[in-house]
Design an enzyme around this catalytic site. Structure first.
Site, PDB file in Angstrom:
ATOM      1  CB  CYS A 258      -4.207 -71.657  21.264  1.00 56.77           C
ATOM      2  SG  CYS A 258      -3.671 -72.979  23.000  1.00 56.77           S
ATOM      3  CG  HIS A 306      -2.354 -68.874  24.445  1.00 60.72           C
ATOM      4  ND1 HIS A 306      -3.967 -68.882  24.405  1.00 60.72           N
ATOM      5  CD2 HIS A 306      -1.870 -67.885  23.743  1.00 60.72           C
ATOM      6  CE1 HIS A 306      -3.998 -68.583  23.549  1.00 60.72           C
ATOM      7  NE2 HIS A 306      -2.896 -66.881  23.152  1.00 60.72           N
ATOM      8  CG  HIS A 318      -2.963 -65.842  20.762  1.00 56.62           C
ATOM      9  ND1 HIS A 318      -3.145 -65.326  21.237  1.00 56.62           N
ATOM     10  CD2 HIS A 318      -3.771 -64.359  19.800  1.00 56.62           C
ATOM     11  CE1 HIS A 318      -4.254 -65.012  21.832  1.00 56.62           C
ATOM     12  NE2 HIS A 318      -4.107 -63.963  20.871  1.00 56.62           N
TER      13      HIS A 318
END
Length: 342
Positions: A258, A306, A318
């Site tokens: 990420c 994240h 993402h």
């Protein structure tokens, strides 16, 4: 001889059991253990999602340790080069001191002050020589240079030793975090392997639907209208990565985790972000949700493990988790925490 006792007759319960067993031809042994039931899709999905979330937390810690290791390695190399230069300077000064001694030896003997200058304890020499008026100014200056150089050299060696110890610690932490990640991912895969064939087909169908949705979003980019300049470069880069696999610890170009994806997108626009999502949270101004613009970093979960790239219309691009690909997803699909504009 005494009377022989007749065996007692079997009870009605025993007779019933034996009769039933004989009639059915059954041997009374311990029954086989029940086969472990196949776990249901919902239960497995919940456990796998939890393991993947824990793995991503470990992945960001791994990234942090890896970055620290890289920094410490650079520091260690720099300090060791400094130590090498200091040692060269020290050797030069000792050569000069030795030259004085050799010259005096050729002229009939080494002056006591020069012998003291070659002492293994130059600090002690200077104190003694000064007290005895046994050193001329030029010799004293040379020795003071040697003393200063030795002091710097000792400090640099101590710094190098400390840095190398930190480097070892970072390496140990990195290995431990890597092992934890691998164990979590292996456990998640083992759970998926226990699914029935029908449930596995459902999982594959869901993944295929998500891939189709991302491809469809890529064909109708949300950034086309509002994003300009740097933001357009960032978002266009992110769209170009759709479909590439999530690879933990990776920063591209063939795969990303990420924070690796967000860092690469900003790097394409000439902006360097920190490696880890928690540090990227500190890399710019906080943006209210109502003020989100394409290119902003959006963060999820209380510990900020994240991060994604906002593209407009309540969506982000993402890198999700191991086993999935870079995708478009609504920002409400995960626990949203906030946004940053570097």
């Amino acid at each position: 001889m005494g009377k022989r006792r007749k065996p007692s007759p079997p009870s009605r319960a025993r007779l019933a059991v034996v009769t039933t067993a004989m009639a059915g031809g059954v041997v009374l042994t311990a029954g086989p253990a029940q086969a472990e039931p196949t776990p249901g899709l919902a239960a497995v999905k919940e456990q796998v999602d939890q393991l993947n979330e824990e793995a991503e937390q470990s992945i960001e810690r791994y990234n942090g340790f890896q970055e620290k290791q890289r920094t410490l390695q650079g520091d260690a190399n720099r300090i060791q080069e400094k130590v090498a230069r200091g040692q060269e300077a020290m050797n030069e000064l000792r050569t000069q001191l030795g030259g004085i001694a050799a010259e005096q030896y050729r002229n009939g003997g080494i002056d006591p002050s020069v012998q003291l200058m070659l002492d293994s304890d130059p600090g002690g020499y200077l104190a003694r020589a000064s007290a005895q008026n046994q050193v001329v100014d030029s010799q004293a200056a040379l020795l003071r240079r040697a003393l200063d150089e030795q002091r710097r050299l000792d400090q640099d060696r101590a710094e190098a030793t400390a840095t190398l110890a930190q480097l070892d610690g970072a390496g140990t932490a990195l290995a431990a975090e890597k092992k934890a990640i691998q164990e979590k991912l292996a456990k998640a895969q083992a759970l998926l392997n226990k699914l029935s064939a029908a449930d596995r087909a459902k999982v594959n169908a869901q993944e295929a639907a998500a891939t189709r949705a991302s491809r469809s979003a890529a064909e109708r980019p949300a950034y086309a209208g509002p994003a300009t300049g740097r933001a357009a470069t960032i978002v266009q880069f992110a769209y170009a990565q759709l479909g590439k696999p999530y690879v933990w610890g990776a920063t591209g170009p063939s795969g990303y985790d990420c924070s690796g994806l967000t860092g690469a997108a900003y790097r394409a626009a000439g902006v360097k972000l920190p490696r880890v999502s928690q540090d990227q949270w500190k890399a710019g101004a906080r943006i209210a949700r109502a003020d989100l613009q394409p290119g902003d970093l959006v963060f999820f979960y209380a510990d900020l493990h994240h991060v994604g790239l906002y593209i407009g219309e309540g969506k982000m691009i993402h890198a999700p988790r191991t086993g999935k690909n870079v995708e478009v997803l609504p920002i409400d699909a995960m626990p949203y925490v906030g946004a940053v504009r570097p």
